[in-house]
Every structure is written in structure tokens, then in C-alpha cells.
Design an enzyme around this catalytic site. Structure first.
Site, PDB file in Angstrom:
ATOM      1  N   LYS A  88      50.074  15.398  51.963  1.00  8.50           N
ATOM      2  CA  LYS A  88      49.553  16.575  51.291  1.00  8.50           C
ATOM      3  C   LYS A  88      48.551  16.110  50.249  1.00  8.50           C
ATOM      4  O   LYS A  88      48.877  15.302  49.372  1.00  8.50           O
ATOM      5  CB  LYS A  88      50.694  17.351  50.625  1.00  8.50           C
ATOM      6  CG  LYS A  88      50.227  18.558  49.822  1.00  8.50           C
ATOM      7  CD  LYS A  88      51.408  19.360  49.334  1.00  8.50           C
ATOM      8  CE  LYS A  88      50.960  20.519  48.466  1.00  8.50           C
ATOM      9  NZ  LYS A  88      52.116  21.293  47.993  1.00  8.50           N
TER      10      LYS A  88
ATOM     11  N   ARG B 285      47.427  17.873  39.821  1.00 11.98           N
ATOM     12  CA  ARG B 285      48.476  17.261  40.636  1.00 11.98           C
ATOM     13  C   ARG B 285      48.051  15.905  41.205  1.00 11.98           C
ATOM     14  O   ARG B 285      48.627  15.424  42.165  1.00 11.98           O
ATOM     15  CB  ARG B 285      48.837  18.185  41.799  1.00 11.98           C
ATOM     16  CG  ARG B 285      49.251  19.593  41.384  1.00 11.98           C
ATOM     17  CD  ARG B 285      50.108  20.221  42.461  1.00 11.98           C
ATOM     18  NE  ARG B 285      50.143  21.663  42.452  1.00 11.98           N
ATOM     19  CZ  ARG B 285      50.803  22.409  41.573  1.00 11.98           C
ATOM     20  NH1 ARG B 285      51.432  21.840  40.559  1.00 11.98           N
ATOM     21  NH2 ARG B 285      50.798  23.733  41.685  1.00 11.98           N
TER      22      ARG B 285
ATOM     23  N   LYS C 193      48.330  18.623  55.277  1.00  8.94           N
ATOM     24  CA  LYS C 193      47.833  19.766  54.524  1.00  8.94           C
ATOM     25  C   LYS C 193      46.749  19.335  53.566  1.00  8.94           C
ATOM     26  O   LYS C 193      46.957  18.329  52.868  1.00  8.94           O
ATOM     27  CB  LYS C 193      49.006  20.351  53.745  1.00  8.94           C
ATOM     28  CG  LYS C 193      48.656  21.514  52.877  1.00  8.94           C
ATOM     29  CD  LYS C 193      49.879  21.978  52.186  1.00  8.94           C
ATOM     30  CE  LYS C 193      49.476  23.059  51.201  1.00  8.94           C
ATOM     31  NZ  LYS C 193      50.547  23.401  50.339  1.00  8.94           N
TER      32      LYS C 193
END
Ligand code: PBG
Length: 326
Positions: A199, A221, A252
Site C-alpha cells: 500500500k 503516512r 493499492k
């Protein structure tokens, strides 16, 4: 000129479908569903046209609408009634996802996947418990190992509510192993884990953060999600999840990372999932609204391309629209 090779021979109408390599089907698609404990009516999500957050008592009805299009699986996201530093509403027995899943399982025949993460539940919006001092210091971040235990509790509570599969999305090192052990300890050894294995720290998640109210209150993040510059690192990340017992490997976002989808397809035998994320949905809608793109055509072409790259299943906000026309 040697004209013995004419690929156009196989493009005439009668034969095109015989030689078609990739087919989209409603059974490949997973529809995201947002359940919101803070509302008693459906709230449209501005940046994701056609999508709403539904109250708990409409969760089953929302899933029935998905099922009517032929889509068989949903992934449930929750917006809790309150947030705190650790995200304790994520594993509460009467939490928003737990209540919604009970209703969905009771009232529909959908396959129910739950997203296991803490960002919608923490008051700081990060995907786990944060290190003390992290609020003030941009270099400090999520406390990886303490978060494992919170994710494990959350996954078990989703399983107890009746989820068919859990999908941890927090990019915590060791999350798949911790969740596998906890599920097994609680008698859920048959419940599969779809890991968000690679991700990326992507700007394409913007609209989702409106939808699920999970934007970080400070910082970003980048210390736990992957650097968009890295492809080889994805193979290492995914290999770790495989070792820890992941059943399905999710990449993703999807469209900007089709090289990663193809590499993971090539390297591993596991089913591969791709998440066609909120920004990928929003940008096509925005262009279509201006009359610049044919929405149905680009939505179908996007999902077909994700399959062609190697995904077996696709999580997408287009699920219902595309399935209806298949
Ligand atoms: C939770 C989570 C996110 C998405 C899925 N699960 C947000 C994030 O990581 O910021 C994004 C989905 C989308 O953009 O459609 N961690």
C-alpha cells in the site's frame, strides 16, 4: 514488405470475443460500503459522486442494493461515534462495523470483508497508536509493535460479528502474523486474511479521507505506507505477508501501480487484489462531468486494464455501475 502477419485478421466482430484474453465479471468485484454511526440518514460523499455514508440501520439495505447488481462481495468501512488516541471504537463489540456486519450477515447473502485499520478511529487520524511526542515531532510516528495488538483485537471483533474475511490496511510491520495468530487463538482458523500487502503513500486517497473521515490531523503516512518511487520493495513487502499467512495479496492504488500488480502476479501464486481507489474514481467522474470523458467507457476500460495486469479481484467504487452493464 512481408505482409504474412496481419494482426487485424483477428479483430473482426465475429472473432474478437473468441480471442479476447481478459473478461470482466461481476464476481470479480468488491464494492466498498461506508457505515456512519454519527448519522441517521444517508450522507452523500461530495468527492465520490453516487456514494453515501449510510447509518447502521441501513447497512443491510445498502448491501442488498449492491447484491442486486450482481456484485457478491462488499468491504465495510466505519465512521465511529467517537474517537480517541488508541482508536478503541475499532474493536468495540458495539462498534459501528461490528453492529453493521451483524445486520448485513443476518439480512443478506453477501460475502462480507472488513477493513482493519485504526485511522478512522483515532483522534489523530493515524493508522495506529502513536509514539509519545509524535504530535509535536514530524519524525515520530506510529508505534508499530503496540499497534499490532490493537489490530489483532479489531480483527477478532470483526470475525466475532460475522465477517467472512478481514483486510488489514494499516501497513504495520507484522500485522498479518499478529492477526493470523489472534484469529486462530479465537477459533477463526478458517477465516482468510486479505492483506493490503503493498500500500503506497498515495495522493489518490484524498476523496476517501472525506468519505471515512480519516485524514491525519498532523503529519502524513510516509513512515508506514510505501514510497511511490519503489517497485522492488513491493516484492519484499508482499513476501513478508505471504510468510505471515496472507491469503489474498492486495495492491493499492491500482491504476498508477499496474507494474506492481503485474510483478506480484508473476512472483506469487496467491490471488491478487487491486484497490481502484477513491481518487481514481473521482478523477474520471470529474472529467466526465465536464463532458471530457465517457464515464461508462473509461470505468470499464480501467477495470479491464487492472485485470489484464494480473488482478483476480478488484475493489472499486465503480462495482455497481460496471456490474449493472455487464
Ligand atoms: C485505511 C484506508 C484508506 C483507504 C482504504 N483503507 C485510507 C488511507 O490509507 O489513507 C483508501 C481507499 C481509497 O482511497 O479509496 N487506512
Amino acid at each position: 514488405m512481408d505482409m504474412s502477419h496481419r494482426p487485424r485478421r483477428l479483430r473482426s466482430d465475429g472473432v474478437r470475443s473468441l480471442v479476447r484474453e481478459t473478461e470482466l465479471s461481476a464476481s470479480d468485484l468488491v464494492a466498498p460500503v461506508f457505515v456512519d454511526a454519527t448519522t441517521d440518514e444517508r450522507v452523500p460523499i461530495g468527492s465520490m459522486p453516487g456514494h453515501t455514508r449510510v447509518p447502521v440501520d441501513q447497512a443491510a439495505e445498502r448491501v442488498r442494493e449492491v447484491r442486486e447488481t450482481g456484485v457478491e462481495a462488499v468491504i465495510v468501512f466505519g465512521v465511529p461515534e467517537s474517537k480517541d488516541a488508541e482508536g478503541s471504537r475499532a474493536w468495540a463489540d458495539d462498534g459501528v462495523v461490528q453492529r453493521a456486519v451483524r445486520r448485513i450477515v443476518e439480512e443478506t447473502d453477501a460475502y462480507v470483508i472488513t477493513d482493519v485499520c485504526l485511522c478512522e478511529y483515532t483522534d489523530h487520524g493515524h493508522c495506529g497508536a502513536i509514539e509519545s511526542g509524535a504530535r509535536a515531532d514530524p519524525h515520530m510516528t506510529v508505534d508499530n509493535d503496540r499497534t499490532l495488538e490493537l489490530l489483532a483485537k479489531t480483527a477478532v471483533s470483526h470475525a466475532e460479528a460475522g465477517a467472512d474475511m478481514v483486510a488489514p490496511s494499516s501497513m504495520t510491520d507484522g500485522m498479518v502474523g499478529a492477526i493470523r495468530t489472534a484469529l486462530d487463538d479465537h477459533g477463526f482458523e478458517s477465516l482468510p486474511i486479505m492483506s493490503y500487502a503493498a500500500k503506497y503513500e498515495s495522493a489518490f486517497y484524498g476523496p476517501f479521507r472525506d468519505a471515512a473521515d480519516g485524514a491525519p490531523a498532523f503529519g502524513d503516512r510516509r513512515h508506514y505506507q510505501m514510497d511511490p518511487a519503489n517497485g522492488r520493495e513491493a516484492t519484499r513487502e508482499v513476501a513478508l505477508d505471504v510468510e505471515e499467512g496472507a491469503d489474498v495479496l492486495l495492491i493499492k492504488p491500482a491504476l498508477a501501480y499496474l507494474d506492481v500488480v503485474a510483478d506480484v502476479r508473476e512472483t506469487f501464486d496467491h490471488p491478487v487484489a487491486a484497490y481502484n481507489v477513491s481518487g481514481e474514481y473521482a478523477m474520471l467522474h470529474a472529467a466526465a462531468e465536464k463532458g471530457w470523458l465517457d464515464l461508462d467507457a473509461v470505468a470499464h476500460e480501467s477495470l479491464l486494464s487492472i485485470k489484464r495486469a494480473g488482478a483476480d479481484l478488484i475493489l472499486t467504487y465503480f462495482a455497481e455501475d460496471v456490474a449493472r452493464r455487464l
